[in-house]
Structure formats: structure tokens, C-alpha cells
Design an enzyme around this catalytic site. Structure first.
Site, short mmCIF file in Angstrom:
data_model
loop_
_atom_site.label_atom_id
_atom_site.label_comp_id
_atom_site.label_asym_id
_atom_site.label_seq_id
_atom_site.Cartn_x
_atom_site.Cartn_y
_atom_site.Cartn_z
N PHE A 1 11.87 12.33 9.15
CA PHE A 1 12.45 11.83 10.19
C PHE A 1 13.56 11.03 9.74
CE2 PHE A 1 12.77 8.63 13.75
CZ PHE A 1 13.69 9.21 14.48
N ASP B 1 3.06 14.78 9.29
CA ASP B 1 3.31 13.74 10.35
C ASP B 1 2.07 12.96 10.35
OD1 ASP B 1 3.51 12.13 12.70
OD2 ASP B 1 5.07 13.45 13.37
N TYR C 1 8.29 -0.99 18.24
CA TYR C 1 8.39 -1.40 16.87
C TYR C 1 7.26 -2.60 16.33
CZ TYR C 1 9.78 -2.07 11.90
OH TYR C 1 9.93 -2.00 10.34
N GLY D 1 11.15 7.79 2.40
CA GLY D 1 12.17 6.96 2.78
C GLY D 1 12.70 5.96 1.79
N PHE D 2 13.51 5.11 1.97
CA PHE D 2 14.28 4.14 1.20
C PHE D 2 13.07 3.39 0.30
CE2 PHE D 2 15.20 -0.75 1.47
CZ PHE D 2 15.94 -0.76 0.27
N THR E 1 3.46 6.61 15.80
CA THR E 1 3.45 6.69 14.40
C THR E 1 2.79 5.52 13.77
OG1 THR E 1 5.51 8.02 14.18
CG2 THR E 1 4.79 6.62 12.33
N ASN F 1 -5.38 7.29 11.65
CA ASN F 1 -5.56 8.33 10.57
C ASN F 1 -5.78 7.72 9.30
OD1 ASN F 1 -5.62 10.17 12.80
ND2 ASN F 1 -3.68 10.65 12.80
N THR G 1 14.79 -5.68 3.66
CA THR G 1 15.31 -5.46 2.33
C THR G 1 16.19 -4.43 2.22
OG1 THR G 1 12.79 -5.65 1.81
CG2 THR G 1 13.56 -4.48 0.27
P1 NAD Z 1 12.67 4.57 6.03
O1 NAD Z 1 13.16 5.03 7.23
O2 NAD Z 1 13.91 4.79 4.87
O3 NAD Z 1 11.31 5.05 5.79
C1 NAD Z 1 10.23 5.35 6.50
C2 NAD Z 1 9.90 6.81 6.17
O4 NAD Z 1 8.71 7.15 7.06
C3 NAD Z 1 10.95 7.73 6.41
O5 NAD Z 1 11.14 8.65 5.17
C4 NAD Z 1 10.42 8.83 7.62
O6 NAD Z 1 10.81 9.98 7.36
C5 NAD Z 1 9.01 8.68 7.55
N1 NAD Z 1 8.46 8.80 8.73
C6 NAD Z 1 8.64 8.10 9.85
N2 NAD Z 1 7.63 8.80 10.67
C7 NAD Z 1 6.67 9.44 10.25
C8 NAD Z 1 5.69 10.08 10.78
N3 NAD Z 1 5.29 9.87 11.99
N4 NAD Z 1 4.76 10.68 9.58
C9 NAD Z 1 5.19 10.86 8.30
N5 NAD Z 1 6.45 10.08 8.03
C10 NAD Z 1 7.34 9.40 8.82
O7 NAD Z 1 12.45 2.87 6.20
P2 NAD Z 1 12.07 1.96 4.91
O8 NAD Z 1 12.90 0.70 5.21
O9 NAD Z 1 11.81 2.47 3.80
O10 NAD Z 1 10.64 1.45 5.72
C11 NAD Z 1 9.35 1.78 5.21
C12 NAD Z 1 8.30 0.89 5.79
O11 NAD Z 1 8.58 -0.34 5.47
C13 NAD Z 1 8.35 1.06 7.15
O12 NAD Z 1 6.89 1.15 7.45
C14 NAD Z 1 9.04 -0.20 7.63
O13 NAD Z 1 8.45 -0.43 9.03
C15 NAD Z 1 8.72 -1.15 6.82
N6 NAD Z 1 9.70 -2.35 6.58
C16 NAD Z 1 10.91 -2.05 6.15
C17 NAD Z 1 11.64 -3.30 6.14
C18 NAD Z 1 13.03 -3.16 5.63
O14 NAD Z 1 13.88 -4.01 5.55
N7 NAD Z 1 13.60 -1.91 4.96
C19 NAD Z 1 11.36 -4.51 6.75
C20 NAD Z 1 10.23 -4.41 7.44
C21 NAD Z 1 9.26 -3.44 7.32
N1 UDP Z 2 -9.03 11.13 9.78
C1 UDP Z 2 -8.28 11.59 9.00
N2 UDP Z 2 -8.64 11.98 7.79
C2 UDP Z 2 -10.08 11.57 7.12
C3 UDP Z 2 -10.75 10.88 7.95
C4 UDP Z 2 -10.26 10.64 9.26
O1 UDP Z 2 -7.03 11.81 9.04
O2 UDP Z 2 -10.41 11.91 5.88
C5 UDP Z 2 -8.52 10.88 10.81
C6 UDP Z 2 -9.30 11.30 12.19
O3 UDP Z 2 -8.29 11.91 13.02
C7 UDP Z 2 -9.92 10.42 12.86
C8 UDP Z 2 -9.24 8.97 12.67
O4 UDP Z 2 -8.76 9.20 11.14
O5 UDP Z 2 -10.09 10.64 14.35
C9 UDP Z 2 -10.23 7.75 12.51
O6 UDP Z 2 -11.28 7.97 11.78
P1 UDP Z 2 -12.59 7.38 12.03
O7 UDP Z 2 -13.70 7.81 10.74
O8 UDP Z 2 -12.55 5.97 12.09
O9 UDP Z 2 -12.98 7.75 13.53
P2 UDP Z 2 -13.75 9.07 14.14
O10 UDP Z 2 -13.86 10.26 12.97
O11 UDP Z 2 -15.14 8.41 14.24
O12 UDP Z 2 -13.12 9.20 15.31
#
Ligand code: NAD
Ligand code: UDP
Ligand code: UDP
Length: 318
Positions: free
Chosen positions: A38, A60, A147, A14-15, A94, A101, A177
Site C-alpha cells: 500500500f 494483507d 491511527y 516499507g521504510f 490493519t 492475526n 524516524t
Molecule cells: P511505511 O508506510 O513505509 O511502512 C508500512 C508498510 O506497511 C508499508 O510497506 C505498507 O505497504 C505496509 N502495509 C500497510 N498496511 C498493510 C496491510 N494491511 N497488510 C500488509 N502490509 C501493510 O511506514 P514506516 O515509517 O516504515 O512505518 C513502519 C511502522 O512503524 C508502522 O507500523 C508505523 O506506524 C510505525 N511508526 C513509524 C514511525 C516513523 O516515523 N517512520 C513513527 C512511529 C511509528
Molecule cells: N491466526 C493466524 N495464524 C495463526 C493462528 C491464528 O492468522 O497461525 C489468526 C486467526 O485469524 C485467528 C486470530 O489469529 O482468528 C487470533 O488467533 P487466536 O488463536 O487468538 O483466536 P481464535 O483462533 O481462537 O479465534
């Protein structure tokens, strides 16, 4: 061995994430850039793909991830209202499942984790400027809630993993930003105004344009992320990161028109629901704990941003 050598950046295509990957590679770290693409795009990190210390992983964050890392920057989340409202349930998953996770991964590996939170946790703030001890004024039912509340819950999870499992967490409350590699279609005010100005189209000011925002240039923000990650264990935050220079949206429109030499005129459109009237970070805590303050003025930062969008307009991408 170097501290925090293997670094995971979620949302790395992302950005903000892609600029962070650039800096981490410069610092000699091994970078795993994780993204589901995404709102981000692999083109943001194409220049790093062949680097021996860089690895791109399509994944993801709502799914578990078992890898070995020393530190985690958890940035994955759509950030602009158009994108996070496109699939609100996925946005919440997310933020919430993604944080669980990544905190679970941090707990198992002993990694430090920096959570990208947001000024949106303050909602439409009743105190101005916002300090970290303000609890916020968020509508939990409105269109921005997926959000705002998702990010608030992610902060809660960070604090609970810290208290209960001793995970080393850092919480960054990021204010608006901008800079190169912003998504051209994310509807954010800076990208919208620049693209409209470059095409001599009307500049769409929502409402009367008296609402304020503070705009931080991306290089300053990335610097703050690095300082926060490397700050002493005892410092968790949350810490406001942003540029306290406050501008009305009308002033921003006028500055963009001036810097692009555009013939565009301002046109007013309805103000979106729950649009905060003002937002300005109090960054005293970041100054004290991280010895950080932004170095780039709005005019200085707009120039490379305009150059970037000029390139996209020329290529027909924006
Ligand atoms: P962005 O949309 O460019 O970047 C976010 C990235 O996350 C993207 O590359 C997207 O593909 C990825 N992503 C989204 N859902 C995902 C998922 N489920 N699994 C894996 N990847 C996923 O936005 P950004 O501006 O670079 O923002 C980055 C972070 O900073 C975000 O968490 C945002 O909430 C936070 N943030 C940004 C700003 C800003 O002004 N740019 C302000 C406040 C907070
Ligand atoms: N998890 C992961 N990578 C790791 C360890 C945990 O993605 O190396 C994820 C997993 O889905 C887990 C969650 O993180 O359910 C929370 O972890 P935690 O140890 O707190 O919970 P638990 O495994 O006891 O549910
Ligand atoms: N805005 C605007 N015209 C646009 C896009 C946004 O006037 O074309 C306004 C929007 O209503 C808000 C401010 O600019 O008051 C910042 O909007 P953005 O979506 O960039 O960020 P956020 O509201 O999340 O701070």
C-alpha cells in the site's frame, strides 16, 4: 540452532521494514518480508529478492496467515497522516485485525512478537518529555484517531495476549524516524522539506513553526528494534524509541535549506487539526533495559537522506 532464525517482518517493503530486513539478513536470519504494497514498494527490497534467505510475500495482515516462524516484527500500517487518513477504516483494520492475526500466529507458533507502536499513543501530550507511564491525551473522534486509537488498541491486544495466553510480546513506541527510503509523497515534514529545498520551491511550514519534534535516524531505530526483540523475556515495554534532540519545525526548515544550499524561502501554511505542539521522547527506560541510545545527530542523518532524495529527484521519481 540460532535463536529466532525464521523472522517475519510485516510491512517489510516499507521504510523501516526494508532497513530491518537488511539488518536481519546481515545477521544470518531467514527473513519473510510480508507487505500488501500500500505505502511500501518492492523496489525497497529488490536488492534482497535473489538472496537465498529472503522471501517476499504479498499479503494483507488483516487476513489470517498460517506459516511457521520464530519471531515476528509487526510493522504493517500506513504511518504518515496523508496515507493513514486516505482510508481510515482500513487503517484501523490493519492495526486491530492485523495485531489479532499476528498475535494469533505468535500464540500458535510460540514466536516472539514486536509490535510497532507509536508516540501518537500520547496524542497531544500534556507532559513533556513523554515517559512510558503517561496515558496520553488522544482525541478519539478526530482525523488522527484511526491511527492513534488503532495503535493504542494494538498495545492493549499485546498486553492481553501476554497475560491471557503467555505470548512473548515487546512493544516499541516509535518517535518520528527519517532516512533513505522514506516515501517521497507521504507528506512527512523531513521528506517534504528536502524535496522542496532540492527543487528551490517554498518550504511549507505549517503554523508558525514553533511546534517541536524529535527526529531519529533510521539506522539507530533498527538497532533498537533488534535489541528489544532479543531483550530478556521479562521485558515487555512499552518502551520509547527515538532521538531526544528536540527541534522546532522552523529550525528543521532552516537546517535543510542550509545543508542543501537551496534558494528556497519559508512559507507558512495553516496548522492541521490536532497537530501536536511538542513531542520529545524520554528514553531513560531504553537506556536502562536495552543499553541503547541513538548515535546519529540530525545533521549527520540528514546528509544521506538528502543524497537519497537527490537521486529520486534526478530520476524524476520525486
Ligand atoms: P511505511 O508506510 O513505509 O511502512 C508500512 C508498510 O506497511 C508499508 O510497506 C505498507 O505497504 C505496509 N502495509 C500497510 N498496511 C498493510 C496491510 N494491511 N497488510 C500488509 N502490509 C501493510 O511506514 P514506516 O515509517 O516504515 O512505518 C513502519 C511502522 O512503524 C508502522 O507500523 C508505523 O506506524 C510505525 N511508526 C513509524 C514511525 C516513523 O516515523 N517512520 C513513527 C512511529 C511509528
Ligand atoms: N491466526 C493466524 N495464524 C495463526 C493462528 C491464528 O492468522 O497461525 C489468526 C486467526 O485469524 C485467528 C486470530 O489469529 O482468528 C487470533 O488467533 P487466536 O488463536 O487468538 O483466536 P481464535 O483462533 O481462537 O479465534
Ligand atoms: N509539517 C510542516 N510542513 C510540512 C509537513 C509537516 O510544517 O510540509 C509539520 C506538521 O504540521 C507537524 C510536523 O511538521 O507539526 C511533523 O509532521 P509529520 O507529518 O512529519 O509528523 P507527525 O505530525 O506525525 O509528528
Amino acid at each position: 540452532m540460532q535463536l529466532h532464525r525464521r523472522v517475519l517482518v510485516t510491512g517489510g517493503a516499507g521504510f523501516l521494514g526494508s532497513h530491518l530486513c537488511d539488518r536481519l539478513i546481515e545477521q544470518g536470519r531467514e527473513v519473510i518480508c510480508l507487505d500488501n504494497c500500500f505505502t511500501g514498494d518492492k523496489s525497497n527490497v529488490y536488492h534482497l529478492i535473489a538472496h537465498p534467505r529472503f522471501e517476499f510475500m504479498r499479503h494483507d495482515v488483516t487476513m489470517p496467515l498460517y506459516i511457521e516462524v520464530d519471531s515476528i516484527y509487526n510493522l504493517a500500517c500506513p504511518a504518515s497522516p496523508i496515507h493513514y487518513q486516505h482510508d481510515p477504516v482500513q487503517t484501523l483494520k490493519t492495526s486491530v485485525h492485523g495485531a489479532i492475526n499476528m498475535l494469533g500466529l505468535a500464540k500458535r507458533t510460540g514466536a516472539r512478537i514486536l509490535q510497532a507502536s507509536t508516540s501518537e499513543v500520547y496524542g497531544d501530550p500534556e507532559i513533556h518529555p513523554q515517559t512510558e507511564d503517561y496515558w496520553g491525551n488522544v482525541n478519539p473522534l478526530g482525523p488522527r484517531a484511526c491511527y492513534d486509537e488503532g495503535k493504542r488498541c494494538a498495545e492493549t491486544l499485546c498486553m492481553d495476549y501476554h497475560r491471557q495466553h503467555k505470548v512473548a510480546v515487546k512493544i516499541a513506541r516509535i518517535f518520528n524516524t527519517y532516512g533513505p527510503r522514506m516515501h517521497p509523497a507521504d507528506g512527512r515534514v523531513v521528506s517534504n522539506f528536502i524535496i522542496q529545498a532540492l527543487r528551490d520551491r517554498p518550504i511549507t511550514v505549517y503554523g508558525d513553526g514553533s511546534q517541536t519534534r524529535s527526529f531519529c535516524y533510521v539506522d539507530d531505530m533498527v538497532e533498537a528494534f533488534l535489541l528489544l526483540m532479543d531483550s530478556p523475556d521479562g521485558f515487555i515495554g512499552p518502551v520509547n524509541l527515538g532521538n531526544p534532540g528536540e527541534f522546532t519545525i522552523r529550525e528543521l526548515a532552516e537546517t535543510v535549506v542550509e545543508l542543501t544550499g537551496s534558494a528556497s524561502k519559508i512559507e507558512h501554511r495553516p496548522l492541521p487539526q490536532d497537530d501536536p505542539k511538542q513531542r520529545q521522547p524520554d528514553i531513560a527506560l531504553a537506556g536502562r533495559e536495552l543499553d541503547w541510545q541513538p548515535a546519529t545527530s540530525l545533521r549527520e542523518g540528514l546528509k544521506p537522506t538528502i543524497d537519497y532524495f537527490e537521486g529520486l529527484v534526478r530520476e524524476g521519481v520525486a
